[in-house]
Design an enzyme around this catalytic site. Structure first.
Site, PDB file in Angstrom:
ATOM      1  N   THR A  17      15.323  50.292  42.522  1.00 36.22           N
ATOM      2  CA  THR A  17      14.441  51.423  42.186  1.00 36.22           C
ATOM      3  C   THR A  17      15.296  52.662  41.924  1.00 36.22           C
ATOM      4  O   THR A  17      14.908  53.760  41.239  1.00 36.22           O
ATOM      5  CB  THR A  17      13.556  51.338  43.249  1.00 36.22           C
ATOM      6  OG1 THR A  17      12.681  50.451  43.271  1.00 36.22           O
ATOM      7  CG2 THR A  17      12.510  52.825  43.067  1.00 36.22           C
ATOM      8  N   ASP A  39      17.300  44.251  39.522  1.00 42.66           N
ATOM      9  CA  ASP A  39      16.239  44.475  40.656  1.00 42.66           C
ATOM     10  C   ASP A  39      16.944  43.332  42.023  1.00 42.66           C
ATOM     11  O   ASP A  39      17.106  42.216  41.533  1.00 42.66           O
ATOM     12  CB  ASP A  39      14.911  43.665  40.024  1.00 42.66           C
ATOM     13  CG  ASP A  39      13.880  44.106  41.115  1.00 42.66           C
ATOM     14  OD1 ASP A  39      14.001  43.670  42.232  1.00 42.66           O
ATOM     15  OD2 ASP A  39      12.866  44.937  40.675  1.00 42.66           O
ATOM     16  N   SER A  40      16.796  43.931  42.992  1.00 42.79           N
ATOM     17  CA  SER A  40      17.717  43.088  44.264  1.00 42.79           C
ATOM     18  C   SER A  40      16.617  41.778  44.421  1.00 42.79           C
ATOM     19  O   SER A  40      17.111  40.708  45.114  1.00 42.79           O
ATOM     20  CB  SER A  40      17.765  43.739  45.363  1.00 42.79           C
ATOM     21  OG  SER A  40      16.449  43.978  45.905  1.00 42.79           O
ATOM     22  N   SER A  41      15.487  41.665  43.905  1.00 47.85           N
ATOM     23  CA  SER A  41      14.647  40.262  43.926  1.00 47.85           C
ATOM     24  C   SER A  41      15.533  39.245  43.280  1.00 47.85           C
ATOM     25  O   SER A  41      15.148  38.291  43.462  1.00 47.85           O
ATOM     26  CB  SER A  41      13.302  40.490  43.445  1.00 47.85           C
ATOM     27  OG  SER A  41      12.698  41.374  44.207  1.00 47.85           O
ATOM     28  N   THR A  90      15.592  47.727  47.555  1.00 46.33           N
ATOM     29  CA  THR A  90      15.117  47.554  48.691  1.00 46.33           C
ATOM     30  C   THR A  90      14.500  46.229  49.077  1.00 46.33           C
ATOM     31  O   THR A  90      14.464  45.918  50.506  1.00 46.33           O
ATOM     32  CB  THR A  90      14.031  48.701  49.235  1.00 46.33           C
ATOM     33  OG1 THR A  90      12.862  48.589  48.337  1.00 46.33           O
ATOM     34  CG2 THR A  90      14.552  50.345  49.062  1.00 46.33           C
ATOM     35  N   ASP A  91      13.904  45.478  48.247  1.00 50.90           N
ATOM     36  CA  ASP A  91      13.318  44.371  48.516  1.00 50.90           C
ATOM     37  C   ASP A  91      14.165  43.235  49.218  1.00 50.90           C
ATOM     38  O   ASP A  91      13.495  42.595  50.232  1.00 50.90           O
ATOM     39  CB  ASP A  91      12.774  43.706  47.096  1.00 50.90           C
ATOM     40  CG  ASP A  91      11.758  44.209  46.642  1.00 50.90           C
ATOM     41  OD1 ASP A  91      11.339  45.193  47.079  1.00 50.90           O
ATOM     42  OD2 ASP A  91      11.363  44.045  45.282  1.00 50.90           O
TER      43      ASP A  91
HETATM   44  N1  ASP Z   1      12.181  46.009  43.283  1.00 54.22           N
HETATM   45  C1  ASP Z   1      13.191  46.561  43.849  1.00 54.22           C
HETATM   46  C2  ASP Z   1      14.302  46.162  44.201  1.00 54.22           C
HETATM   47  O1  ASP Z   1      14.524  45.712  45.292  1.00 54.22           O
HETATM   48  C3  ASP Z   1      12.662  47.533  44.945  1.00 54.22           C
HETATM   49  C4  ASP Z   1      13.549  48.891  45.415  1.00 54.22           C
HETATM   50  O2  ASP Z   1      14.598  48.923  45.158  1.00 54.22           O
HETATM   51  O3  ASP Z   1      12.838  49.377  46.125  1.00 54.22           O
HETATM   52  O4  ASP Z   1      15.288  46.241  43.354  1.00 54.22           O
END
Ligand code: ASP
Length: 370
Positions: free
Chosen positions: A15, A85-87, A117-118
């Site tokens: 993000t 996206d870290s997902s 953050t994910d």
């Molecule tokens: N979907 C985002 C990720 O993990 C969420 C984030 O970075 O806050 O890449």
């Protein structure tokens, strides 16, 4: 003579650097350096123009002077070709990050990883295990609100992470978020809306950003003289690892399907490590898997608490008796990462792997018997 510190910022996506695409959903943006260069809190353009722009250090950005340090803190942004996206991260993405830290280890004084953050809790845990020895800071950070927006938390997270990496001696993998620095393998993402996205429910933060940024030396795993200034990377992980949650509708078929594919399973159980015992066929599947040398680790579904090697309830006893390994106070994410690391140590026997899972190796658990 001003002392310089150089930090490498590895931008992997998340993000922090996202904007909405034509479908109205957030996706990572390239050339984050161009955005950061324009932010006066993160880059001293005047100093750069006068002192760096015509030198071989022109690729560096520089943190503006403040009361946090007398040092000049320079940083370079290393942007990955494929931002994610870290997902979307897999084990391979974290192995790549580990390799890059090793590759550039001697060129910088510390490392900051901009990470979505994910899966930060997974990434920080994995990196903490594969970086078997590290004499410098590796700090993961990110944002809940993109840096393009006025209320972004990315500014402060970025600034604090770079300053801590440059000024504090914390030779381990950590996560800075909100106002706290946590041990990486102790964090959990606890909110997708709050600015304080992470917590470390079984271990206190290593540092809290106040008017100063100082580590309490008691919180360090290593004292400065005890760590060699070297980066030793364990460049392998097992992919046959999974997390299975016990829920009231669990069936032997579900357990069999998961366990037959895996070398190691983190079993997320109720409370102190409990599961249904009246339906014997469910338990029997787990017992069979352990007999077949699947390494099963019992982690509580509770946010805070432990699963010890001794059962408290009848509903936890069978798992202890059949050889399921207690996680003590490890998070599910840390247990997952550690299993993947331990199982890749093919030189170890099954019993040695079990022992290693129960031993504190990177500050990830407290085993009261050790
Ligand atoms: N979907 C985002 C990720 O993990 C969420 C984030 O970075 O806050 O890449």
């Amino acid at each position: 003579m001003v002392q310089l510190k150089r930090i490498l910022v590895i931008y992997t996506g998340g993000t922090f650097g996202m904007l909405k695409n034509e479908k109205g959903v957030l996706v990572p943006q390239k050339n984050i350096e161009q955005v950061i260069r324009k932010l006066p809190q993160l880059h001293d353009i005047e100093y750069w123009t006068n002192h760096l722009s015509r030198t071989d250090m022109k690729e560096y950005l520089i943190i503006p002077d403040g009361k946090d340090t007398e040092l000049k803190v320079l940083y370079k942004i290393f942007e990955y070709d494929e931002l994610k996206d870290s997902s979307d991260f897999t084990i391979d993405d974290w192995l790549k990050m580990g390799r890059d830290i090793k590759k550039y280890y001697h060129d910088y004084d510390g490392f900051v990883v901009l990470h979505g953050t994910d899966t930060t809790a997974y990434g920080a845990s994995v990196l903490s295990f594969i970086l078997e020895s590290i004499g410098k800071n590796v700090i993961l950070t990110g944002a809940q609100v993109p840096i393009f927006q006025p209320r972004s938390d990315g500014n402060n997270n970025f600034l604090c992470a770079v300053l801590i990496a440059a000024t504090q001696y914390i030779p381990e993998v950590t996560v800075f978020f909100g106002s706290k620095l946590f041990r990486g393998n102790r964090v959990k993402k606890i909110s997708n809306t709050r600015i304080y996205a992470f917590d470390s429910p079984n271990f206190p933060p290593l540092l809290e950003a106040k008017t100063t940024l100082d580590i309490d030396p008691k919180m360090l795993i290593h004292t400065p003289s005890s760590v060699p200034d070297e980066c030793r990377l364990h460049d392998r992980l097992s992919r046959k690892v999974y997390v299975l949650k016990v829920v009231p509708t669990i069936t032997p078929e579900v357990i069999r399907a998961v366990f037959s594919e895996m070398e190691g399973v983190v079993l997320e159980t109720y409370g102190n490590g409990n599961m249904p015992i009246k339906r014997k066929e469910v338990y029997k599947e787990i017992e069979r898997a352990v007999k077949n040398n699947v390494l099963v680790v019992n982690v509580t579904q509770c946010i805070n608490g432990t699963v010890l090697g001794k059962a408290i309830y009848e509903t936890g006893l069978l798992l202890v008796e059949c050889g399921v390994v207690p996680s003590f106070d490890m998070t599910s994410e840390a247990a997952f990462a550690k299993l993947s690391y331990v199982l890749s140590k093919t030189e170890l026997s099954y019993t040695e792997k079990v022992e290693l899972m129960k031993t504190n190796i990177r500050g990830e658990l407290h085993n009261p018997l050790q």
